[in-house]
Design a protein around this motif. Sequence first.
Motif, mmCIF file in Angstrom:
data_model
loop_
_atom_site.group_PDB
_atom_site.id
_atom_site.type_symbol
_atom_site.label_atom_id
_atom_site.label_comp_id
_atom_site.label_asym_id
_atom_site.label_seq_id
_atom_site.Cartn_x
_atom_site.Cartn_y
_atom_site.Cartn_z
ATOM 1 N N VAL A 79 0.845 -1.189 0.000
ATOM 2 C CA VAL A 79 0.000 0.000 0.000
ATOM 3 C C VAL A 79 0.885 1.245 0.000
ATOM 4 N N THR A 80 0.448 2.270 -0.739
ATOM 5 C CA THR A 80 1.152 3.553 -0.786
ATOM 6 C C THR A 80 0.287 4.608 -0.116
ATOM 7 N N CYS A 81 0.880 5.343 0.806
ATOM 8 C CA CYS A 81 0.133 6.307 1.609
ATOM 9 C C CYS A 81 0.738 7.697 1.419
ATOM 10 N N SER A 82 -0.053 8.617 0.936
ATOM 11 C CA SER A 82 0.371 10.013 0.840
ATOM 12 C C SER A 82 -0.737 10.881 1.394
ATOM 13 N N SER A 83 -0.445 12.164 1.564
ATOM 14 C CA SER A 83 -1.416 13.057 2.190
ATOM 15 C C SER A 83 -2.717 13.142 1.405
ATOM 16 N N GLY A 84 -2.661 12.884 0.115
ATOM 17 C CA GLY A 84 -3.869 12.950 -0.698
ATOM 18 C C GLY A 84 -4.521 11.607 -0.928
ATOM 19 N N SER A 85 -3.906 10.533 -0.421
ATOM 20 C CA SER A 85 -4.441 9.196 -0.646
ATOM 21 C C SER A 85 -4.134 8.336 0.559
ATOM 22 N N LEU A 86 -5.185 7.918 1.265
ATOM 23 C CA LEU A 86 -5.011 7.108 2.459
ATOM 24 C C LEU A 86 -5.900 5.870 2.368
ATOM 25 N N PRO A 87 -5.520 4.898 1.559
ATOM 26 C CA PRO A 87 -6.317 3.668 1.473
ATOM 27 C C PRO A 87 -6.205 2.846 2.736
ATOM 28 N N GLY A 89 -5.151 0.389 5.513
ATOM 29 C CA GLY A 89 -3.812 -0.035 5.897
ATOM 30 C C GLY A 89 -2.837 1.097 6.021
ATOM 31 N N CYS A 90 -3.321 2.344 5.890
ATOM 32 C CA CYS A 90 -2.459 3.524 5.991
ATOM 33 C C CYS A 90 -2.673 4.251 7.312
ATOM 34 N N PRO A 91 -1.660 4.990 7.780
ATOM 35 C CA PRO A 91 -1.873 5.895 8.911
ATOM 36 C C PRO A 91 -2.932 6.929 8.548
ATOM 37 N N THR A 92 -3.644 7.402 9.544
ATOM 38 C CA THR A 92 -4.724 8.347 9.269
ATOM 39 C C THR A 92 -4.228 9.766 9.041
ATOM 40 N N ALA A 93 -2.995 10.064 9.411
ATOM 41 C CA ALA A 93 -2.490 11.431 9.250
ATOM 42 C C ALA A 93 -1.026 11.412 8.835
ATOM 43 N N LEU A 94 -0.764 12.024 7.694
ATOM 44 C CA LEU A 94 0.616 12.214 7.250
ATOM 45 C C LEU A 94 0.879 13.708 7.215
ATOM 46 N N THR A 95 1.788 14.181 8.033
ATOM 47 C CA THR A 95 2.042 15.608 8.156
ATOM 48 C C THR A 95 3.235 16.012 7.302
ATOM 49 N N THR A 96 3.475 17.325 7.212
ATOM 50 C CA THR A 96 4.675 17.835 6.553
ATOM 51 C C THR A 96 5.742 18.102 7.610
ATOM 52 N N VAL A 97 6.998 18.091 7.155
ATOM 53 C CA VAL A 97 8.135 18.369 8.035
ATOM 54 C C VAL A 97 8.757 19.680 7.590
ATOM 55 N N THR A 98 8.989 20.622 8.517
ATOM 56 C CA THR A 98 9.552 21.924 8.196
ATOM 57 C C THR A 98 11.013 21.964 8.590
ATOM 58 N N GLY A 99 11.861 22.362 7.624
ATOM 59 C CA GLY A 99 13.297 22.446 7.882
ATOM 60 C C GLY A 99 13.624 23.548 8.866
ATOM 61 N N SER A 100 14.563 23.315 9.758
ATOM 62 C CA SER A 100 14.918 24.300 10.778
ATOM 63 C C SER A 100 15.838 25.384 10.242
ATOM 64 N N SER A 101 16.566 25.115 9.135
ATOM 65 C CA SER A 101 17.527 26.086 8.608
ATOM 66 C C SER A 101 16.927 26.954 7.511
ATOM 67 N N THR A 102 16.185 26.344 6.611
ATOM 68 C CA THR A 102 15.675 27.089 5.457
ATOM 69 C C THR A 102 14.210 27.465 5.577
ATOM 70 N N GLY A 103 13.484 26.798 6.442
ATOM 71 C CA GLY A 103 12.054 27.052 6.548
ATOM 72 C C GLY A 103 11.239 26.352 5.485
ATOM 73 N N GLU A 104 11.873 25.603 4.602
ATOM 74 C CA GLU A 104 11.167 24.844 3.571
ATOM 75 C C GLU A 104 10.373 23.710 4.213
#
Length: 405
Positions: A79-87, A89-104
């Motif tokens: 199974v493939t789990c992304s923020s736009g697709s949660l079939p 067997g997937c976690p219910t929440a996939l968050t984003t990670v913010t870089g501490s140096s660049t803010g990206e």
Amino acid sequence: MTFPNLSLKNRQQGAATLIVVLVLAIVMAVISLTTAQTGLMEQRITGNDLRAREAQEAAEAGLEYGVGWANKNEIPNTVTCSSGSLPAGCPTALTTVTGSSTGESYSYTLTFTKGTDSIRVASAAQGVADSSIAATSEAFIKQIPVELFDFGITMPPPWVIAGCITNAPTGTPDTFVLNATNLAVISGTSSNPACLPQGHLDVTIWTDANGNGVKDSDEEGGGTTFNRGIFPGCPSTHCAWNYVFKMDFQEAIDRATDAGHVYSGSIPCGPATSSPSIYIIENGGPINSADISGNCTGTGVDSTTIGAPNQPILLIIPSDNGCPRFNGGVTIYGIIYFESETECASNGWGGATVYGSVIWEGDVDKPNANSEFIEVDHEDDFDLNTVFNSGMDDATRIPGTWKDF
């Protein structure tokens, strides 16, 4: 006396000086430009390196999350789990990670690829503002089943009591067993009739002729004896729990809590929508049909039903919540466990219908007249863990399988 060539010579020397100055200026300009370009290039290299490293760290964070998810949940297939697709067997929440140096910000996609004896967990991170910055980390894991029940164990009798029945039942409550020789009640204290009085309790044989897991009126047979038994291990803490279950009591509490299956108000109707099928009930009761929420339908299921035929649920009532009655009008498919060793001695069963078993860690008072305790025979290769949708596995990394790219 005059020197006609002197002024010409001076002019030539001035021109040479000007040319040298111009050359030096050009050289300085080239050096400055080169230095600026080099500095700009180094800044870009440093920036790209920072972002590439942040993307890799984001991928690592996703990988840790994925392995942690697999440590608590069954991975049924690839199974493939992304923020736009949660079939499923997937976690219910996939968050984003913010870089501490660049803010990206970096999003990540988890892919669980199930093999014959291992699962590949891959985390692909990608910049939100600049998708060209990406990284992937992967590792292989094994899921080792964690058993709620011992493999091969059958369902316990309708009544499991660490102590005794304090008052003989009145008003003809009913217990239904599948065979005339089957136990209706088992105690950790004694099988003596004085400890387990039958009173007005009717014991009847029933047969699930159509196999739907529901007792129909035409499936009721004749009456039989109130067969009693005894199990070892009492008195001790959680002796009735330990008689039925393999998993440690606190671990079951922790896993149900981690799954969000703690209910202090209303209890959802029907079967559990996520594993494990363990609920913690923090409702002091009495628990009535109004305490069950949702709109459920199906064979043997309505909006006042907890669980479903062949999809039972384990309900745990911690000792802090006493011994709430489950009143008439409520149907439960599964097992109900009361941790308190004292509260149920003067507060018996409230009248609900139970397909399965009720377990008390102490003495229990008589049930109400309309109560029904119905023995069921769940069979799935003799594995109640599957029937109760344990879905609980410990994930261990296979050494030497990690890599990033």
